[in-house]
Design an enzyme around this catalytic site. Structure first.
Site, short mmCIF file in Angstrom:
data_model
loop_
_atom_site.label_atom_id
_atom_site.label_comp_id
_atom_site.label_asym_id
_atom_site.label_seq_id
_atom_site.Cartn_x
_atom_site.Cartn_y
_atom_site.Cartn_z
N ASP A 1 0.82 -1.21 0.00
CA ASP A 1 0.00 0.00 0.00
C ASP A 1 0.86 1.26 0.00
O ASP A 1 1.99 1.27 0.50
CB ASP A 1 -0.92 0.02 1.23
CG ASP A 1 -1.85 -1.17 1.27
OD1 ASP A 1 -2.16 -1.72 0.20
OD2 ASP A 1 -2.27 -1.55 2.39
N TYR A 2 0.29 2.33 -0.52
CA TYR A 2 0.94 3.63 -0.58
C TYR A 2 1.46 4.06 0.79
O TYR A 2 2.56 4.60 0.91
CB TYR A 2 -0.07 4.65 -1.12
CG TYR A 2 0.45 6.05 -1.33
CD1 TYR A 2 1.27 6.33 -2.44
CD2 TYR A 2 0.12 7.09 -0.47
CE1 TYR A 2 1.74 7.62 -2.65
CE2 TYR A 2 0.60 8.37 -0.68
CZ TYR A 2 1.41 8.64 -1.78
OH TYR A 2 1.88 9.91 -2.00
#
Length: 233
Positions: free
Chosen positions: A102-103
Site C-alpha cells: 500500500d501507498y
C-alpha cells in the site's frame, strides 16, 4: 549496448570477432548492412548476422527493496506519484514489482524482470507468509489476539489463521508482528480494525524466509543465492 558486446552476449562471437563480422559486412541492423563498429544497439532494433535474427536473453534480476511510505508499487503512475522503480538508478533491466504494498505501507518488496517468478510469488497456490510490524492504537487483549490468530471477518472474507506476537507495549499503543498468508486489499489494517485497533504505522519485514533486515528506507540489494534457493529459484 555496443554492437560487439551485444553480439558477444548473444553467443555469436567474441567482441574482437564481432568487429570482424561487421567489417566483412555480415551484420545488419534494421535490414541495413552495418558499417559502424561503434554502433549502440537500441531497444527495438532488429540485428541480423548472415541473415539470421540475433537476440540477447535479458539477465534475470531479483531485488529486495525497502519501499518508503509515499511510493506506489507500479511501473508508472497516472497521477504522477513516485514509484518504487524511481528508486532503482543503476540497473538497466526492465524491472517490475512483485505484488503490491500500500501507498502508506513501507517495507520489503521484490523487484524482478522474471515473469515466472512473479507469478509463483503472487499465485494463491504458492502464497508465502508475509510478516508485518504494526504499530496500533490501544492494547491487544487476549481475546483480540485469539481472534486474529484464529481468523477474522474483514468484510465478506474471513482470513486464515495468522501468527501474532506482541513486540512491545507502549502507554497508548502496541507494537506487534503479524504473519498472514493472503494478500487481500489493506488486509492487515482491516484485520486490526475488525478487532478494534487502528493501525498507525505498518511495515513489511519479511516475505517467507527473506527478511528486510537492515536495508535502509529506499535502499535495495540483490537477493542472495541462499534467499533465491529458499524462494525456489
Amino acid at each position: 549496448m555496443r554492437i560487439n558486446k551485444f553480439l558477444a552476449q548473444a553467443g555469436i562471437a567474441s567482441r574482437r570477432k564481432a568487429d570482424e563480422l561487421i567489417a566483412d559486412g555480415r551484420v545488419k541492423v534494421n535490414r541495413l548492412t552495418l558499417r559502424e563498429p561503434g554502433y549502440d544497439v537500441k531497444e527495438g532494433d532488429l540485428v541480423e548476422v548472415d541473415g539470421k535474427a540475433v537476440t540477447v536473453a535479458e539477465e534475470k534480476v531479483y531485488l529486495a527493496i525497502n519501499k518508503p511510505v509515499g511510493y506506489v508499487t507500479t511501473v508508472s503512475d497516472q497521477f504522477g506519484r513516485p514509484t518504487v522503480l524511481d528508486l532503482v538508478t543503476d540497473i538497466e533491466a526492465r524491472l517490475f514489482p512483485v505484488g503490491r504494498l500500500d501507498y502508506e505501507t513501507s517495507g520489503l518488496l521484490f523487484l524482478t524482470n522474471d515473469g515466472d517468478f512473479a507469478y509463483r510469488m503472487t499465485h494463491p497456490k504458492h502464497e508465502l507468509g508475509k510478516t508485518y510490524r504494526a504499530r496500533v492504537q490501544g492494547f491487544l487483549s487476549r481475546e483480540r489476539l485469539a481472534k486474529l490468530r484464529k481468523g477474522v471477518d474483514i468484510g465478506g472474507f474471513t482470513t486464515s489463521p495468522a501468527t501474532v506476537e506482541i513486540v512491545r507495549e507502549l502507554p497508548k499503543q502496541t507494537i506487534v508482528d503479524i504473519t498472514v498468508h493472503e494478500g487481500k486489499y489493506h488486509q492487515v489494517r482491516r484485520m486490526f480494525k475488525a478487532v478494534g485497533n487502528q493501525v498507525v504505522e505498518l511495515e513489511r519485514i519479511a516475505i517467507g524466509d527473506v527478511r528486510l533486515g537492515r536495508l535502509t528506507s529506499g535502499g535495495y540489494r540483490k537477493l542472495t543465492k541462499e534467499e533465491m534457493k529458499k524462494l525456489g529459484l
